[in-house]
Design an enzyme around this catalytic site. Structure first.
Site, PDB file in Angstrom:
ATOM      1  CE  LYS A 140       0.845  23.572  21.121  1.00 56.17           C
ATOM      2  NZ  LYS A 140       1.536  22.275  21.249  1.00 56.17           N
ATOM      3  CG  ASP A 160      -1.894  19.378  24.459  1.00 57.19           C
ATOM      4  OD1 ASP A 160      -2.911  18.728  24.149  1.00 57.19           O
ATOM      5  OD2 ASP A 160      -0.753  19.171  23.973  1.00 57.19           O
ATOM      6  CE  LYS A 211      -0.207  16.575  26.130  1.00 53.87           C
ATOM      7  NZ  LYS A 211       0.875  16.017  25.318  1.00 53.87           N
ATOM      8  CG  ASP A 249       0.763  23.021  24.562  1.00 51.58           C
ATOM      9  OD1 ASP A 249       1.956  23.111  24.223  1.00 51.58           O
ATOM     10  OD2 ASP A 249      -0.048  22.268  23.995  1.00 51.58           O
ATOM     11  CG  ASP A 270      -1.126  14.895  22.846  1.00 52.67           C
ATOM     12  OD1 ASP A 270      -1.343  16.104  23.073  1.00 52.67           O
ATOM     13  OD2 ASP A 270      -0.365  14.191  23.539  1.00 52.67           O
ATOM     14  CD  GLU A 313      -1.992  20.220  20.907  1.00 49.57           C
ATOM     15  OE1 GLU A 313      -1.739  19.010  20.830  1.00 49.57           O
ATOM     16  OE2 GLU A 313      -1.284  21.033  21.523  1.00 49.57           O
ATOM     17  NE  ARG A 323       2.522  17.740  15.063  1.00 46.95           N
ATOM     18  CZ  ARG A 323       3.342  16.704  15.185  1.00 46.95           C
ATOM     19  NH1 ARG A 323       3.545  15.895  14.160  1.00 46.95           N
ATOM     20  NH2 ARG A 323       3.995  16.492  16.319  1.00 46.95           N
TER      21      ARG A 323
HETATM   22  N1  BES Z   1       2.203  20.292  23.815  1.00 49.04           N
HETATM   23  C1  BES Z   1       2.697  19.035  23.421  1.00 49.04           C
HETATM   24  C2  BES Z   1       4.216  18.969  23.374  1.00 49.04           C
HETATM   25  C3  BES Z   1       4.935  19.051  24.671  1.00 49.04           C
HETATM   26  C4  BES Z   1       5.047  17.946  25.489  1.00 49.04           C
HETATM   27  C5  BES Z   1       5.536  20.215  25.047  1.00 49.04           C
HETATM   28  C6  BES Z   1       5.748  18.029  26.659  1.00 49.04           C
HETATM   29  C7  BES Z   1       6.216  20.307  26.226  1.00 49.04           C
HETATM   30  C8  BES Z   1       6.337  19.205  27.029  1.00 49.04           C
HETATM   31  C9  BES Z   1       2.191  18.666  22.024  1.00 49.04           C
HETATM   32  O1  BES Z   1       0.955  19.136  21.692  1.00 49.04           O
HETATM   33  C10 BES Z   1       2.135  17.189  21.977  1.00 49.04           C
HETATM   34  O2  BES Z   1       1.315  16.641  22.670  1.00 49.04           O
HETATM   35  N2  BES Z   1       2.981  16.575  21.178  1.00 49.04           N
HETATM   36  C11 BES Z   1       3.030  15.167  21.066  1.00 49.04           C
HETATM   37  C12 BES Z   1       3.111  14.834  19.595  1.00 49.04           C
HETATM   38  C13 BES Z   1       2.860  13.397  19.300  1.00 49.04           C
HETATM   39  C14 BES Z   1       1.421  13.035  19.592  1.00 49.04           C
HETATM   40  C15 BES Z   1       3.174  13.144  17.851  1.00 49.04           C
HETATM   41  C16 BES Z   1       4.278  14.682  21.811  1.00 49.04           C
HETATM   42  O3  BES Z   1       5.286  15.377  21.797  1.00 49.04           O
HETATM   43  O4  BES Z   1       4.195  13.629  22.412  1.00 49.04           O
HETATM   44 ZN    ZN Z   2       0.354  20.830  22.652  1.00 51.53          ZN
HETATM   45 MG    MG Z   3      -0.569  17.820  22.264  1.00 59.17          MG
END
Ligand code: BES
Ligand code: ZN
Ligand code: MG
Length: 496
Positions: free
Chosen positions: A265, A270, A277, A288, A347, A349, A351
């Site tokens: 990824k 992000d 966020k 990210d 968010d 994104e 996946r």
């Molecule tokens: N890049 C983030 C995941 C992340 C968060 C990695 C904190 C490391 C530290 C990912 O893209 C994300 O935002 N995931 C969301 C998913 C949710 C919207 C279903 C998350 O984990 O909150």
């Molecule tokens: Zn992300």
């Molecule tokens: Mg995200």
């Protein structure tokens, strides 16, 4: 570049690192050294100023010209010593020496380690821990704020010719592996205005230039469109930066073999997109792209080691921003494999971009596909920040990856994928949606994310969620702040 050599009788070094156990009498070698230093080890041990507890450090001043300082470091109890602990102890000692501006150091090779792991492994892990400790991200700092880089390391040990040969082999391999680990860290640490998809692509191309066996191809937006990577394109829409899809292929063998495909990824920042966020969660989102950086670090290492395997790397890279043309919640994107995805949250994104990369992987008829992604905050909630999550329906791959992680002192933990998580991704309007939970929208987030990815796989597959352990904000005694390069060494071990 640190240079390594075996110490000779009068080798001058600013400091000699002497690792000692808590529950074991010093080796003959250490006793001999102590005689040279007029018994100062014995003195501090008798005074109980140094007990050998793991991580304990004691700097002593000798009257010896060649070795004016000795740094005793505690290894703890012998039975409890693991590769992970050994690396932490050596790393902490090195960083301690650097903090006193020393750059010519010695390190005593512990015979117990050689007995447990072999001389080559000792050389390898000693070097990896030294190189990892030596790395600091200070390119954006003023000159005088730079950490003192280690220049020379002298190994002090009771080593016959055969053992020296093994150590040498280990040292060489350790340097190659550590260069990969530190490359991953460097890329992760670069701020997001510089670390763009184009920058990542250039770094991949540089690997291709340095190692003939690595072929690199970068797809730009028109080609990404041609391949119908609708999910990657969708995520990229909110950003000024052009997306890139990076393909690396390493052929370390002439035999026609199915490749292992590594997928990363590469979200270079992000923001969450329109599902923005909150401020406090947006910092550190430069990291990210660490899945992508991990794949690049692995490629650098395996190419430098010349391993005899066929490995493909796929990186889906873009930025997730809420620009005027951004993709929206409620949009339906079509992935490369034809599956439609309802966007519930922009968010989620990672996946999405991985969906296209995993679809692309099918064309290689791979032996296996392993993806790396800072995918979920839920993984961090589940595991804390010193383990990464491993998801796979293939027990064989799971066992092999966990054993490789144990071998290198990294920590992987098997978490589930399965029907209930897949079901949670059901959509009323498309084939699947990009968020969902089991029992509650917020439950099981790391596993539902993995289950989403699984929809795009038709080969043996494992997913490593780096969301939990990719960095440390303040750093630790054995590694400085920033990205930690998790996964590179484990995968090198796995692939060999
Ligand atoms: N890049 C983030 C995941 C992340 C968060 C990695 C904190 C490391 C530290 C990912 O893209 C994300 O935002 N995931 C969301 C998913 C949710 C919207 C279903 C998350 O984990 O909150
Ligand atoms: Zn992300
Ligand atoms: Mg995200």
């Amino acid at each position: 570049m640190i240079s390594y050599a075996f110490a000779e009788e009068k080798t001058r070094m600013e400091c000699l690192i002497v690792p000692l156990f808590e529950d074991k009498k010093p080796s003959t070698l250490v006793k001999e050294l102590d005689e040279v230093f007029e018994g100062i080890f014995n003195e501090v041990v008798e005074m109980k100023d140094f007990e050998g507890k793991r991580g304990e450090l004691s700097l002593l001043y000798t009257k010896d010209n060649a070795t004016p300082r000795v740094l005793l470091v505690g290894l703890g109890k012998q039975k409890e010593l693991t590769i992970r602990k050994y690396k932490q102890v050596i790393g902490a000692a090195v960083m301690n020496a650097q903090s006193k501006k020393m750059n010519r150091i010695g390190c005593v090779a512990i015979t117990e380690g050689e007995k447990m792991w072999g001389a080559k492994k000792m050389g390898l892990e000693t070097v990896v821990s030294i190189e990892v400790a030596n790395y600091s991200f200070d390119t954006y700092k003023q000159k005088d704020a730079h950490v003192t880089p280690i220049k020379s390391v002298y190994i002090v040990g009771d080593l016959d010719t055969n053992k020296k040969k093994q150590w040498e082999k280990g040292i060489e391999e350790g340097q190659r592996i550590a260069a990969g680990v530190n490359m991953t860290r460097r890329l992760g640490n670069i701020p997001p205005h510089d670390m763009t998809p184009t920058y990542l692509a250039k770094e991949a191309e540089n690997i291709g230039k340095e190692y003939k066996k690595v072929k690199v191809k970068v797809l730009s937006k028109p080609e990404i469109k041609k391949h119908k990577m609708g999910c990657l394109l969708g995520v990229a829409k909110g950003s000024e930066m052009e997306p890139k899809f990076i393909i690396l292929e390493y052929k370390g063998t002439d035999k026609p073999t199915k490749p292992t495909v590594l997928v990363g990824k590469g979200i270079t920042f992000d923001s969450g997109g329109l599902s923005l966020k909150p401020g406090a969660y947006m910092t550190d989102m430069k990291f990210d792209m660490l899945g992508a950086a991990t794949v690049l670090g692995i490629f650098r290492a395996i190419a430098a080691l010349g391993i005899k395997k066929h490995v493909v790397g796929l990186i889906a890279s873009c930025e997730n921003m809420p620009g005027p043309n951004a993709y929206r919640p409620d949009d339906i994107l079509t992935a490369m494999n034809g599956k439609t995805v309802e966007v519930k949250n922009t968010d989620a994104e990672g996946r999405l971009v991985l969906a296209d990369a995993l679809s692309y992987a099918s064309r290689y008829e791979p032996k296996e596909v392993i993806d790396f992604a800072t995918l979920t905050g839920a993984c961090l909630v589940a595991l804390g920040n010193e383990r990464s999550g491993l998801f796979s329906p293939e027990q064989k791959i799971v066992d092999k990856l966990i054993s490789a992680a144990n071998d290198t002192g990294e920590q992987l933990w098997h978490l589930p994928v399965g029907e209930e998580y897949s079901k949670a991704m059901d959509s009323l309007v498309a084939d699947i949606k990009n968020t969902g939970g089991v029992g509650n929208p917020r439950f099981g987030g790391a596993s539902t994310a993995a289950a989403f990815l699984q929809f795009f796989t038709d080969y043996p597959w494992a997913h490593i969620d780096l969301g939990s352990s990719y960095y440390s904000d303040k750093g630790r005694a054995w590694i400085r702040h920033g990205a930690n390069g998790f996964g590179v060494q484990t995968l090198v071990d796995y692939l060999r």
